[in-house]
Design an enzyme around this catalytic site. Structure first.
Site, PDB file in Angstrom:
ATOM      1  N   SER A   1      -1.230  -4.380   8.257  1.00 41.36           N
ATOM      2  CA  SER A   1      -0.367  -5.450   8.801  1.00 41.36           C
ATOM      3  C   SER A   1      -0.567  -6.814   8.157  1.00 41.36           C
ATOM      4  CB  SER A   1      -0.539  -5.604  10.329  1.00 41.36           C
ATOM      5  OG  SER A   1       0.085  -4.535  11.011  1.00 41.36           O
ATOM      6  N   THR A   2      -1.457  -6.941   7.182  1.00 39.76           N
ATOM      7  CA  THR A   2      -1.752  -8.289   6.644  1.00 39.76           C
ATOM      8  C   THR A   2      -0.920  -8.641   5.419  1.00 39.76           C
ATOM      9  OG1 THR A   2      -3.523  -7.488   5.205  1.00 39.76           O
ATOM     10  CG2 THR A   2      -4.131  -8.124   7.454  1.00 39.76           C
TER      11      THR A   2
ATOM     12  N   VAL B   1       3.202  -7.521   4.181  1.00 42.42           N
ATOM     13  CA  VAL B   1       4.601  -7.690   4.628  1.00 42.42           C
ATOM     14  C   VAL B   1       4.677  -8.005   6.116  1.00 42.42           C
ATOM     15  CG1 VAL B   1       6.759  -6.372   5.000  1.00 42.42           C
ATOM     16  CG2 VAL B   1       5.576  -6.266   2.794  1.00 42.42           C
TER      17      VAL B   1
ATOM     18  N   VAL C   1       0.845  -1.201   0.000  1.00 41.51           N
ATOM     19  CA  VAL C   1       0.000   0.000   0.000  1.00 41.51           C
ATOM     20  C   VAL C   1       0.879   1.249   0.000  1.00 41.51           C
ATOM     21  CG1 VAL C   1      -1.608   1.335   1.427  1.00 41.51           C
ATOM     22  CG2 VAL C   1      -1.908  -1.131   1.200  1.00 41.51           C
ATOM     23  N   ASP C   2       1.920   1.219   0.820  1.00 39.92           N
ATOM     24  CA  ASP C   2       2.833   2.370   0.975  1.00 39.92           C
ATOM     25  C   ASP C   2       3.429   2.748  -0.378  1.00 39.92           C
ATOM     26  OD1 ASP C   2       5.577   2.879   3.390  1.00 39.92           O
ATOM     27  OD2 ASP C   2       4.229   4.285   2.389  1.00 39.92           O
TER      28      ASP C   2
HETATM   29  N1  APR Z   1      -4.782  -1.272  -2.329  1.00 39.53           N
HETATM   30  C1  APR Z   1      -5.351  -1.935  -1.289  1.00 39.53           C
HETATM   31  N2  APR Z   1      -4.726  -2.901  -0.591  1.00 39.53           N
HETATM   32  C2  APR Z   1      -3.461  -3.222  -0.963  1.00 39.53           C
HETATM   33  C3  APR Z   1      -2.790  -2.568  -2.026  1.00 39.53           C
HETATM   34  C4  APR Z   1      -3.508  -1.557  -2.721  1.00 39.53           C
HETATM   35  N3  APR Z   1      -2.958  -0.873  -3.744  1.00 39.53           N
HETATM   36  N4  APR Z   1      -1.529  -3.111  -2.133  1.00 39.53           N
HETATM   37  C5  APR Z   1      -1.434  -4.065  -1.182  1.00 39.53           C
HETATM   38  N5  APR Z   1      -2.594  -4.140  -0.485  1.00 39.53           N
HETATM   39  C6  APR Z   1      -2.948  -5.031   0.628  1.00 39.53           C
HETATM   40  C7  APR Z   1      -2.108  -6.259   0.831  1.00 39.53           C
HETATM   41  O1  APR Z   1      -2.582  -7.311   0.000  1.00 39.53           O
HETATM   42  C8  APR Z   1      -2.348  -6.543   2.303  1.00 39.53           C
HETATM   43  O2  APR Z   1      -3.552  -7.256   2.465  1.00 39.53           O
HETATM   44  O3  APR Z   1      -2.756  -4.275   1.821  1.00 39.53           O
HETATM   45  C9  APR Z   1      -2.542  -5.156   2.921  1.00 39.53           C
HETATM   46  C10 APR Z   1      -1.348  -4.646   3.726  1.00 39.53           C
HETATM   47  O4  APR Z   1      -0.162  -5.070   3.095  1.00 39.53           O
HETATM   48  P1  APR Z   1       1.176  -4.145   3.077  1.00 39.53           P
HETATM   49  O5  APR Z   1       0.973  -3.026   2.137  1.00 39.53           O
HETATM   50  O6  APR Z   1       2.317  -5.086   2.850  1.00 39.53           O
HETATM   51  O7  APR Z   1       1.255  -3.504   4.540  1.00 39.53           O
HETATM   52  P2  APR Z   1       1.698  -4.157   5.938  1.00 39.53           P
HETATM   53  O8  APR Z   1       1.463  -5.626   5.975  1.00 39.53           O
HETATM   54  O9  APR Z   1       1.046  -3.278   6.950  1.00 39.53           O
HETATM   55  O10 APR Z   1       3.277  -3.941   5.953  1.00 39.53           O
HETATM   56  C11 APR Z   1       3.774  -2.624   6.037  1.00 39.53           C
HETATM   57  O11 APR Z   1       5.136  -2.956   4.130  1.00 39.53           O
HETATM   58  O12 APR Z   1       4.974  -1.745   2.240  1.00 39.53           O
HETATM   59  C12 APR Z   1       5.693  -1.877   3.396  1.00 39.53           C
HETATM   60  O13 APR Z   1       6.462   0.320   3.883  1.00 39.53           O
HETATM   61  C13 APR Z   1       5.548  -0.670   4.276  1.00 39.53           C
HETATM   62  O14 APR Z   1       7.233  -1.436   5.768  1.00 39.53           O
HETATM   63  C14 APR Z   1       5.846  -1.277   5.612  1.00 39.53           C
HETATM   64  C15 APR Z   1       5.177  -2.645   5.518  1.00 39.53           C
END
Ligand code: APR
Length: 169
Positions: free
Chosen positions: A122-123, A125, A33-34
């Site tokens: 959090s679901t 990475v 997402v980030d």
């Molecule tokens: N729109 C909606 N949901 C998304 C998108 C998107 N464009 N991209 C990914 N996701 C979903 C993923 O499938 C997952 O279910 O968002 C959820 C959270 O996944 P991550 O983005 O990996 O976030 P998180 O698990 O909280 O990990 C945060 O990952 O990206 C890095 O910089 C971030 O270090 C931080 C860590």
């Protein structure tokens, strides 16, 4: 009155007042997402994140807290960055995950945001099991007093959507 809606799709394409970012404590971007938010939102978001690191958050945004920046090119007014906990078998960090939703709503209320899109924090990475994360997310927003009128969970895939649908009833 707050309604909870579920959408399967890309959070960066939502037209809402605030889009919540699943950030890390550096606030300097990442994947998932980030990465998508910074990519589509453009450099203005990162500029404000850097300014936050140079001022209020010199040591980074702590897990469970939330802070707002511009939404840049996104069809939103703000991005609310929150840092989810990394899942751990060894300790229960549920309260930190709940805090992400509670604090993001508190920040949204401070801004006067009426529609807020949340990812499944959090679901990805951070490896939190999707069913448990959905339970925490829905229970937390349901028990949080907020002026936000629409809480929109934007799920990236079918499995996440089904997990949230099972909780949201
Ligand atoms: N729109 C909606 N949901 C998304 C998108 C998107 N464009 N991209 C990914 N996701 C979903 C993923 O499938 C997952 O279910 O968002 C959820 C959270 O996944 P991550 O983005 O990996 O976030 P998180 O698990 O909280 O990990 C945060 O990952 O990206 C890095 O910089 C971030 O270090 C931080 C860590």
């Amino acid at each position: 009155m707050t309604t909870i809606t579920l959408v399967q799709g890309d959070i960066t394409r939502q037209s809402v007042d605030a889009i919540v970012n699943a950030a890390n404590s550096s606030l300097l971007g990442g994947g998932g997402v980030d990465g998508a938010i910074h990519r589509r939102g453009g450099p203005a978001i990162l500029e404000e994140c850097r300014a936050l690191r140079a001022s209020r958050y010199g040591r980074g945004l702590p897990t469970g807290q939330a802070v707002a920046t511009t939404a840049g090119e996104l069809d939103a007014r703000w991005v609310i960055h929150t840092v989810g906990p990394v899942f751990a078998d060894s300790e229960d960090r549920s309260e930190l995950l709940a805090s992400c939703y509670r604090e993001a709503l508190r920040v949204a209320d401070g801004l006067g945001a009426r529609t807020v899109a949340f990812p499944a924090v959090s679901t990805g990475v951070y490896r939190w099991p999707i069913q448990d994360a959905a339970r925490i997310a829905v229970e937390t927003v349901r028990s949080t007093d907020t002026a936000v009128e629409e809480i929109r969970f934007v799920l990236f895939d079918e499995r996440a959507y089904e997990a949230f649908a099972a909780q949201a009833g």
